[in-house]
Design an enzyme around this catalytic site. Structure first.
Site, PDB file in Angstrom:
ATOM      1  N   ALA A 191       0.805  -1.216   0.000  1.00 50.58           N
ATOM      2  CA  ALA A 191       0.000   0.000   0.000  1.00 50.58           C
ATOM      3  C   ALA A 191       0.837   1.265   0.000  1.00 50.58           C
ATOM      4  CB  ALA A 191      -0.927  -0.007   1.205  1.00 50.58           C
ATOM      5  N   CYS A 192       2.003   1.236  -0.642  1.00 47.74           N
ATOM      6  CA  CYS A 192       2.805   2.446  -0.761  1.00 47.74           C
ATOM      7  C   CYS A 192       2.374   3.233  -1.989  1.00 47.74           C
ATOM      8  CB  CYS A 192       4.287   2.097  -0.884  1.00 47.74           C
ATOM      9  SG  CYS A 192       4.988   1.317   0.571  1.00 47.74           S
ATOM     10  N   GLY A 193       2.694   4.488  -2.003  1.00 42.59           N
ATOM     11  CA  GLY A 193       2.475   5.306  -3.175  1.00 42.59           C
ATOM     12  C   GLY A 193       3.570   6.348  -3.261  1.00 42.59           C
ATOM     13  N   ARG A 224      -5.169   3.695   0.478  1.00 42.12           N
ATOM     14  CA  ARG A 224      -4.411   2.466   0.295  1.00 42.12           C
ATOM     15  C   ARG A 224      -3.559   2.118   1.504  1.00 42.12           C
ATOM     16  NH1 ARG A 224      -0.597   2.706  -4.116  1.00 42.12           N
ATOM     17  NH2 ARG A 224      -0.892   0.478  -4.292  1.00 42.12           N
TER      18      ARG A 224
END
Length: 937
Positions: A35-37, A66
């Site tokens: 769930a990184c962005g 996320r």
């Protein structure tokens, strides 16, 4: 459990592992995997504006859905923004403090996390100022950064550091030279802190950034409140020509303030699956570091990696070292995270790019794994994808000169008419903005320019080559070996009848690994009463995050088993010149190829791994230590390849060091002595025949393996009259001896690719030395002797006990061995190794099911209860200090299953069908399901 968010996609962290120190991890952290962005926004013309920072904060907010959130529903895993230094804000503060304002190009600003306690913070400031003065830098002051702690989650607030900006100036240094001095100063401060106080880096002091160009604002917060926490970010005077943003999700470390991203130069979305190997090799490489920019200060930069921090932080440390030494960010990323260049059609017209990658493939192993990397040093801002392209990276170029790259589509609202170009980065591709020359740099332009900076093609062509196989008796004979001698050799090295008939021969016949039923139902090696090989005590680890394992068939273009033998150069040398590396396409060597390596022009030294049986069990440790001493002496005398050989090891008075122990011990000893990069290790051994054996040898440091007794075994099988008769009758496919040996090697190569793919690793050079194994039943003295750093959660086999295992095989072989034994390790055999699924158990179970009476079921339970110990759980039993509760006090099954929850998994890790089936199941049970990324309909 509902109070901790059990209805979400979670992974609870144990509270007894939480760091009590400042900036520590948090208890009961709720994690949503993958769930990184990450992304960046930049103005091509380097025009600073506050709007760019606002857009970055808005982009972060779009990623909020996320990311994981702590059990207090408010403390995030971390988010942050990197930008140009907001000089208006810094100069305004200097004016308020009546401090003379120096020229920006001579000023450095550090974003600093200090210990919350005033006494500790004061001590840290004093140490910092003392070191900076020593480094020729003038401290102008410490600016308290305006923050709003009330917007933090309770857990993040409990460990919030003091956040201040350290402003320094130099009378003589500007630009890259000043950034280099600030980097040195930061390293010196950390060493001073840890050597003169009881405080530690990362717990009582952490410098998020220290530069004359860039600054990092980050915190352990949800992305949507980063701008609320740092009041600077919403100040209209905060202007920048670019902003790199990141919303972190903790996968391989607990959340901590220092581990929030971006790091000092990088924002990393993904995982580094090769991390253990990268850390080991960077430690080995440090001994060779030198560069005129560092001079005798090079020791200050070591160690540049740390197993206790995250994969992103380690990659950033290595990246920063290259950049501060003098390489560009673009070249550094190409070097550390190379694309799949060997089979790429697009590179047919760019041989110089291939030559660049080929040259550095022997010097720097890839940091491999699914990754989108955004980066900036203040001069360039850009992004690049891993070789597989397993993370999304969309880009947009606008008519008003904005460049936007993001892991998510639509993070910035744009008028359609303003869009000049949009697309997505492919595997291994890069996009960057040159802020100094006001240019957008696209993938091939970047790589061609860097590849043409040096004559890499000439340097690669100058490397030694593996010549044709020598003749006139210098290659092993192709005629049949003596059957009695062969059986004696096989027995001494631990072969069984199953190994020959069910592993080696099928691989030669079918050119692929044999297929068995799923599961291994025999006892663990440490629990077995049969003699076992050292390899059997090690279990291959696999990727346990949501990035899917690589399919070695589908992804064959990006995978490689090629290895380089010889002396590695100095990684920091940015104009290194020709080297002496010999490339082999596969680590599985024939005996002819092993002889050819000795004639390649490289200096090859062969070391025997045999020792006298008369020395007894204690002789094994002495033999290993003596081998390490011989290896050190050979390397110091110029050896470029060390061949560890147990040939002629079947004499009645000599035994052998298990090859896995030999290679691991030499590998680690050379690392400790700073000699590892000067020579490669080749194992010439009889005790290697399955793909697991090869993986263990390569994983503990070998560059190649010659399994000479396996080749002899295949010659014996091919010349056997029974084999020839079966070929003539058509019962098995007719093939030459050369074809049979080629099939075996093809099967081994395929098996190694499969093992790499389970870890999500593409290149064997990244797997080599990574020790991606867990030891089950290995004692501390044995791990210390040859497997340093390997996890072993229980004790077990000691060095002396391993020697006795070797002697057991040896005693079965001498004075003679009539035939290979059949221990039943693979197939059940009466009198052989115990199998959990055996005929006796099956009969009792069938009878219990067929008769349906309690007596028969009790007989089945008794059989299970009295079976031999086969797994660690068989050694455990319940011991309670309380009375059993009544069954009517226990919730019904229907109520319990309502709290079931399926974790979120990426499409690829699970198929759409599996996602849908899980969703249906949870709906029927009344539980919760998570479709993950891309699994939803």
């Amino acid at each position: 459990m509902e109070q901790f968010g059990i209805n979400q996609n979670i992974n609870f962290a144990r509270t007894d592992r939480v760091s009590p120190e400042p900036f520590g991890g948090q208890p009961w952290l709720v994690e949503e995997r993958d769930a990184c962005g990450v992304g960046f926004i930049a103005h091509q013309d380097n025009e600073p504006s506050h709007d760019i920072v606002v857009k970055a904060l808005c982009s972060l907010s779009c990623l909020e859905h996320r990311g994981g959130c702590s059990a207090d529903y408010d403390s995030g895993d971390g988010s942050g923004v990197m930008s140009a230094i907001p000089w208006e804000i810094i100069h305004k503060w200097l004016g308020e403090e009546s401090i003379a304002i120096p020229a920006p190009e001579k000023t450095g600003v550090g974003m600093v996390f200090l210990a919350p306690e005033e006494n500790a913070a004061t001590q840290v400031r004093e140490i910092t100022e003392r070191v900076l003065e020593r480094e020729g830098l003038t401290v102008l002051g410490w600016r308290p950064v305006p923050v709003r702690p009330e917007v933090l989650g309770p857990q993040a607030r409990a460990v919030q550091p003091r956040i201040e900006q350290l402003v320094v100036t130099s009378e003589t240094l500007v630009g890259d030279a000043l950034d280099r001095q600030l980097y040195l100063a930061r390293r010196a401060i950390g060493k001073e802190l840890e050597t003169t106080t009881s405080m530690s880096w990362g717990d009582h002091l952490y410098i998020c950034s220290f530069s004359c160009r860039t600054i990092v604002y980050k915190a352990m917060v949800r992305a949507s409140i980063l701008g609320e926490f740092y009041q600077d970010l919403t100040d209209p005077e905060y202007v920048s020509a670019f902003a790199l943003y990141h919303r972190r999700f903790s996968t391989n470390t607990m959340p901590k303030w220092p581990l929030a991203q971006p790091m000092r130069l990088l924002g990393h979305n993904g995982e580094i699956n090769t991390l253990l190997g990268n850390i080991n090799w960077m430690k080995a490489r440090q001994a060779e570091f030198s560069h005129p920019n560092w001079g005798d200060r090079i020791e200050q930069l070591k160690p540049c990696v740390d197993a206790n921090i995250s994969d992103s932080a380690n990659l950033d440390n290595s990246f920063e070292l290259l950049v501060r030494t003098g390489r560009s960010t673009l070249e550094s990323l190409m070097l550390l995270v190379p694309e799949a260049y060997q089979h790429q059609p697009e590179l047919q017209d760019d041989p110089e790019v291939v030559d660049f990658y080929e040259y550095y493939s022997g010097i720097q192993e890839p940091w491999d794994g699914p990754a989108l990397l955004a980066f900036s040093d203040g001069k360039t801002v850009g992004a690049g994808l891993d070789r597989n392209g397993l993370r999304p990276a969309r880009y947009v170029l606008t008519r008003d000169r904005l460049v936007i790259v993001a892991s998510e589509a639509g993070v910035v609202d744009l008028e359609p008419g303003n869009i000049l170009e949009k697309g997505r980065l492919g595997p291994g591709q890069m996009l960057a903005v040159d802020l100094e020359n006001h240019q957008v740099l696209k993938n091939w332009d970047i790589k061609r320019k860097i590849a043409r900076s040096h004559p890499y093609g000439e340097w690669v062509a100058a490397r030694p080559t593996l010549g044709a196989a020598p003749t006139n008796g210098s290659v092993p004979p192709s005629d049949a070996p003596d059957p009695q001698t062969l059986v004696q050799q096989q027995t001494a090295f631990g072969y069984t009848k199953e190994d020959v008939e069910m592993i080696i021969v099928p691989m030669a016949q079918q050119a692929k690994e044999p297929t068995y039923c799923m599961g291994d139902d025999i006892p663990l090696a440490v629990l077995s009463d049969k003699p076992r090989l050292l390899y059997d005590y090690f279990k291959q680890r696999f990727a346990q995050v949501t990035n899917p394992a690589i399919d070695p068939l589908r992804e064959g273009l990006v995978m490689s088993l090629s290895m380089a033998l010889g002396t590695r150069g100095n990684l920091l040398d940015d104009a290194p010149g020709p080297d002496r590396l010999l490339k082999v396409e596969t680590p599985v060597l024939t005996e002819s190829e092993l002889v050819s390596i000795g004639k390649s022009g490289l200096k090859v030294t062969t070391l025997s791994t045999l020792f006298d049986i008369a020395a007894g069990p204690d002789g094994l440790k002495a033999a290993v230590e003596n081998l390490c001493q011989e290896a050190m002496s050979a390397v110091e005398e110029g050896a470029e390849i060390l061949v560890l050989s147990d040939r002629d090891g079947t004499r009645d008075d000599r035994a052998y060091i298990p090859p896995m122990l030999a290679v691991g011990a030499v590998h680690h000893d050379l690392i400790e002595r700073g000699l590892r990069m000067r020579a490669s290790l080749v194992v010439d051994t009889a005790q290697c025949w399955s793909t697991h054996h090869y993986a263990c040898l390569l994983g503990y440091g070998a560059s190649a393996v010659c399994p000479y007794l396996t080749w002899t075994t295949l010659r014996g099988w091919w010349h056997d009259p029974k084999t020839q008769k079966m070929m003539e009758s058509g019962k098995i496919e007719k093939m030459s001896l050369a074809e049979a040996m080629a099939n075996y090697r093809k099967a081994t190569n395929g098996g190694l690719l499969k093992i790499l793919s389970k870890m999500g690793i593409s290149r064997l050079s990244s797997y080599q030395g990574a020790q991606i194994f867990e030891a089950i039943g290995i004692g501390g003295d044995l791990l210390e002797l040859g497997m340093t750093g390997t996890a072993s959660r229980i004790g077990g086999l000691s060095v002396a006990e391993l020697a006795r295992e070797v002697f057991t095989f040896h005693q079965r072989a001498f004075p003679n061995a009539a035939k290979l034994e059949h221990f039943g390790f693979i197939q059940y055999r009466k009198g052989g190794e115990y199998h959990g699924n055996n005929p006796e158990l099956t009969k009792v179970l069938h009878k219990a099911v067929r008769e349906g009476t309690y007596d028969h079921y009790q007989a089945y339970q008794d059989y299970l209860g009295n079976r031999p110990v086969a797994a660690l759980r068989d050694l455990l039993d319940f011991q309670s200090d309380r009375e059993s509760i009544e069954i009517d006090e226990v919730e019904s099954t229907e109520e319990i299953v309502k709290r079931f929850c399926t974790g979120g998994m990426s499409l690829g890790a699970l198929s759409p069908e599996a996602h849908e089936t899980l969703a249906i199941a949870m709906n029927r049970l009344g539980g919760k399901s998570n479709s993950g990324e891309g699994g939803e309909d």
